[in-house]
Design an enzyme around this catalytic site. Sequence first.
Site, PDB file in Angstrom:
ATOM      1  N   PRO A   9       1.249  -1.029  -0.420  1.00 44.42           N
ATOM      2  CA  PRO A   9       0.095  -0.310  -0.009  1.00 44.42           C
ATOM      3  C   PRO A   9       0.411   1.158  -0.132  1.00 44.42           C
ATOM      4  O   PRO A   9       1.601   1.106   0.633  1.00 44.42           O
ATOM      5  CB  PRO A   9      -1.075  -0.410   1.242  1.00 44.42           C
ATOM      6  N   ASN A  10       0.054   1.995  -0.699  1.00 42.63           N
ATOM      7  CA  ASN A  10       1.168   3.483  -1.222  1.00 42.63           C
ATOM      8  C   ASN A  10       2.363   3.921  -1.977  1.00 42.63           C
ATOM      9  O   ASN A  10       3.049   4.709  -2.185  1.00 42.63           O
ATOM     10  CB  ASN A  10       1.287   4.202   0.445  1.00 42.63           C
ATOM     11  N   ARG A  17       5.505  11.180  -2.235  1.00 38.62           N
ATOM     12  CA  ARG A  17       5.370  10.907  -1.240  1.00 38.62           C
ATOM     13  C   ARG A  17       6.558  10.792  -0.104  1.00 38.62           C
ATOM     14  O   ARG A  17       7.269  10.210  -0.338  1.00 38.62           O
ATOM     15  CB  ARG A  17       4.565   9.019  -1.380  1.00 38.62           C
ATOM     16  N   TYR A  22      11.488   8.501   1.643  1.00 37.85           N
ATOM     17  CA  TYR A  22      11.649   7.641   0.387  1.00 37.85           C
ATOM     18  C   TYR A  22      11.996   8.217  -1.253  1.00 37.85           C
ATOM     19  O   TYR A  22      11.305   7.425  -1.992  1.00 37.85           O
ATOM     20  CB  TYR A  22      10.190   7.256   0.250  1.00 37.85           C
ATOM     21  N   ASN A  73       7.669  -5.656  -0.818  1.00 33.68           N
ATOM     22  CA  ASN A  73       7.327  -4.552   0.071  1.00 33.68           C
ATOM     23  C   ASN A  73       6.431  -4.915   0.888  1.00 33.68           C
ATOM     24  O   ASN A  73       5.392  -3.793  -0.096  1.00 33.68           O
ATOM     25  CB  ASN A  73       8.015  -3.209  -0.816  1.00 33.68           C
ATOM     26  N   ALA A  76       3.041  -0.655   4.451  1.00 33.45           N
ATOM     27  CA  ALA A  76       2.233  -1.005   6.209  1.00 33.45           C
ATOM     28  C   ALA A  76       2.514  -1.937   6.712  1.00 33.45           C
ATOM     29  O   ALA A  76       2.055  -2.195   7.709  1.00 33.45           O
ATOM     30  CB  ALA A  76       1.183  -0.053   5.914  1.00 33.45           C
ATOM     31  N   GLU A  97      11.813  -9.887   1.929  1.00 30.29           N
ATOM     32  CA  GLU A  97      10.575  -8.908   2.239  1.00 30.29           C
ATOM     33  C   GLU A  97      12.355  -7.143   1.816  1.00 30.29           C
ATOM     34  O   GLU A  97      12.759  -7.672   2.114  1.00 30.29           O
ATOM     35  CB  GLU A  97      11.123  -8.636   4.085  1.00 30.29           C
ATOM     36  N   HIS A  99      12.495  -3.255   2.358  1.00 30.73           N
ATOM     37  CA  HIS A  99      11.677  -1.712   2.266  1.00 30.73           C
ATOM     38  C   HIS A  99      13.185  -0.703   1.574  1.00 30.73           C
ATOM     39  O   HIS A  99      14.205  -0.920   1.720  1.00 30.73           O
ATOM     40  CB  HIS A  99      12.308  -1.628   3.462  1.00 30.73           C
ATOM     41  N   ARG A 106      14.208   3.554  11.907  1.00 30.02           N
ATOM     42  CA  ARG A 106      13.000   4.865  12.307  1.00 30.02           C
ATOM     43  C   ARG A 106      11.699   4.988  13.553  1.00 30.02           C
ATOM     44  O   ARG A 106      12.129   4.277  14.756  1.00 30.02           O
ATOM     45  CB  ARG A 106      11.723   4.673  11.457  1.00 30.02           C
TER      46      ARG A 106
HETATM   47  C1  DQA Z   1       8.553   0.403   4.400  1.00 32.82           C
HETATM   48  C2  DQA Z   1       8.615   0.910   4.854  1.00 32.82           C
HETATM   49  C3  DQA Z   1       6.866   1.137   5.964  1.00 32.82           C
HETATM   50  O1  DQA Z   1       7.010   1.250   7.398  1.00 32.82           O
HETATM   51  C4  DQA Z   1       6.024   1.633   5.537  1.00 32.82           C
HETATM   52  O2  DQA Z   1       4.736   1.805   5.864  1.00 32.82           O
HETATM   53  C5  DQA Z   1       5.885   1.697   4.260  1.00 32.82           C
HETATM   54  C6  DQA Z   1       7.321   1.963   3.095  1.00 32.82           C
HETATM   55  C7  DQA Z   1      10.104   1.591   2.833  1.00 32.82           C
HETATM   56  O3  DQA Z   1       9.964   1.036   2.169  1.00 32.82           O
HETATM   57  O4  DQA Z   1      10.746   1.485   3.222  1.00 32.82           O
HETATM   58  O5  DQA Z   1       4.794   1.827   3.010  1.00 32.82           O
HETATM   59  O6  DQA Z   1       8.059   0.033   3.738  1.00 32.82           O
END
Ligand code: DQA
Length: 149
Positions: A9-10, A17, A22, A73, A76, A97, A99, A106
Amino acid sequence: MKILVLHGPNLGLLGRREPGIYGFAGLDEINRSLAETAAELGVEIVIEQSNHEGELLDLIAAAGDEFAAIVINPAAFTHTSVALRDALAAAGLPAVEVHLSNIHAREKFRRRSLIAPVVSGQISGFGPQSYLLGLRAAADLARRSGIGD
Ligand code: DQA
């Protein structure tokens, strides 16, 4: 050999964003780099992004029939989704996984990944490179497991 790349998501908002966290690369740019790395590695990739937990679950549940490994990825959902964790555990495929940000540097709530214990490994904090490193790791794991031969 086919590898499934999932963006949670997002991540469709990347580029706009929170660029301080990011970066300025959009998802299309990351996907182009992934395609280049896939070509270099001689693997085929299918890339999906979803904001919907259920859609990600369905993609993972179907992955075993078609794919040799997963790069994900979970965004959240990393920190919240027992369902995603269970789906990855059930898939029985090597999974990595990734990120963009270093989740361990963080907020406290981001330091816990429900996903990490059921995947082969986690790559966190290298920006778009996290995906490319993840793809390399997934291709290597898939080759060594013999899935997709
Ligand atoms: C993320 C880190 C997560 O905590 C966050 O909610 C994201 C992006 C990252 O790629 O750094 O949406 O997965």
